[in-house]
Design a protein around this motif. Structure first.
Motif, mmCIF file in Angstrom:
data_model
loop_
_atom_site.group_PDB
_atom_site.id
_atom_site.type_symbol
_atom_site.label_atom_id
_atom_site.label_comp_id
_atom_site.label_asym_id
_atom_site.label_seq_id
_atom_site.Cartn_x
_atom_site.Cartn_y
_atom_site.Cartn_z
ATOM 1 N N UNK A 153 0.837 -1.213 0.000
ATOM 2 C CA UNK A 153 0.000 0.000 0.000
ATOM 3 C C UNK A 153 0.868 1.259 0.000
ATOM 4 N N UNK A 154 1.924 1.265 0.806
ATOM 5 C CA UNK A 154 2.813 2.433 0.876
ATOM 6 C C UNK A 154 3.504 2.682 -0.460
ATOM 7 N N UNK A 155 3.955 1.606 -1.114
ATOM 8 C CA UNK A 155 4.597 1.750 -2.434
ATOM 9 C C UNK A 155 3.618 2.304 -3.466
ATOM 10 N N UNK A 197 2.022 6.115 -7.353
ATOM 11 C CA UNK A 197 1.029 7.169 -7.615
ATOM 12 C C UNK A 197 1.706 8.531 -7.751
ATOM 13 N N UNK A 198 2.686 8.795 -6.885
ATOM 14 C CA UNK A 198 3.408 10.075 -6.949
ATOM 15 C C UNK A 198 4.206 10.196 -8.241
ATOM 16 N N UNK A 204 14.113 11.583 -4.925
ATOM 17 C CA UNK A 204 12.973 11.507 -4.008
ATOM 18 C C UNK A 204 12.311 10.140 -4.080
ATOM 19 N N UNK A 205 12.231 9.586 -5.278
ATOM 20 C CA UNK A 205 11.633 8.268 -5.478
ATOM 21 C C UNK A 205 12.445 7.196 -4.743
ATOM 22 N N UNK A 206 13.770 7.254 -4.879
ATOM 23 C CA UNK A 206 14.651 6.287 -4.207
ATOM 24 C C UNK A 206 14.568 6.455 -2.698
ATOM 25 N N UNK A 207 14.543 7.705 -2.225
ATOM 26 C CA UNK A 207 14.458 7.973 -0.788
ATOM 27 C C UNK A 207 13.164 7.422 -0.207
ATOM 28 N N UNK A 208 12.057 7.679 -0.881
ATOM 29 C CA UNK A 208 10.761 7.182 -0.401
ATOM 30 C C UNK A 208 10.734 5.659 -0.348
#
Length: 203
Positions: A93-95, A101-102, A112-116
């Motif tokens: 769900x978090x992914x 989605x982001x 930012x994608x890698x950090x998240x």
């Protein structure tokens, strides 16, 4: 790209045979486009499911450690089921919400994608299973009196000291989930860039 031919005055119009030849070409291009998008979506799903599965295994390890520390033997199936399922679902769900989605909303960069993604791996795949296993098995230890009750007001400190040696084993899933999170973020961003580039070229 599909380009419709233009005809000037005096030029013969396309024959019925030419039109019949173009139809299979158009269908083939459309089929290739759908096949490409299907493969991109499949890669996204497989990567996320793998990420969630490793979080589930991390939950299993955390449950095993705390059950051993608290000498709990009751409700094994119940605790193992929840410690596997909940980290798996929370990672998926978090992914979906924070990464995929982001990305397709155009709100995050590669970094930012890698950090998240790496934070999801650490939080949902390590910290959450540890906290969940700690609380579930701690309550069972109190309920069934499997270990001496901690001093009043020092429950958390007492139990942490009780598990401080065994909990070091969670460094393994911590490293694994961090590495997978970085890889997962890079892969998702690469797929997003590839899809975006393909769409731009075809437009």
């Amino acid at each position: 790209d599909i380009k419709m031919p233009t005809y000037i005055y005096g030029q013969s119009s396309p024959s019925l045979g030419d039109a019949n030849l173009r139809k299979p070409m158009v269908i083939e291009i459309i089929e290739k486009k759908f096949e490409y998008l299907r493969k991109e979506k499949t890669l996204n799903i497989y990567g996320t499911v793998t990420f969630g599965t490793t979080a589930g295994f991390s939950g299993l390890l955390a449950n095993l450690i705390f059950r051993h520390c608290f000498k709990v033997k009751q409700d094994a199936l119940k605790t193992y089921a929840s410690l596997t399922t909940l980290p798996f679902l929370s990672t998926i769900v978090s992914c979906e919400l924070l990464v995929r989605h982001a990305l397709y909303s155009g709100n995050i960069s590669r970094e930012n994608c890698v950090l998240r993604s790496s934070l999801i791996g650490i939080v949902c795949g390590v910290l959450y299973p540890i906290a969940l296993a700690f609380s579930k098995n701690g309550r069972l230890a109190v309920k069934y009196h499997t270990v001496p009750l901690p001093p009043k007001g020092k429950v958390l400190l007492y139990w942490l000291l009780l598990c401080q040696t065994e909990i070091k084993a969670m460094v393994i899933p911590l490293i694994l989930q961090t590495a997978l999170g970085i890889y997962h973020g890079l892969e998702h961003y690469a797929i997003f860039e590839s899809t975006l580039e393909k769409t731009v070229h075809e437009d």
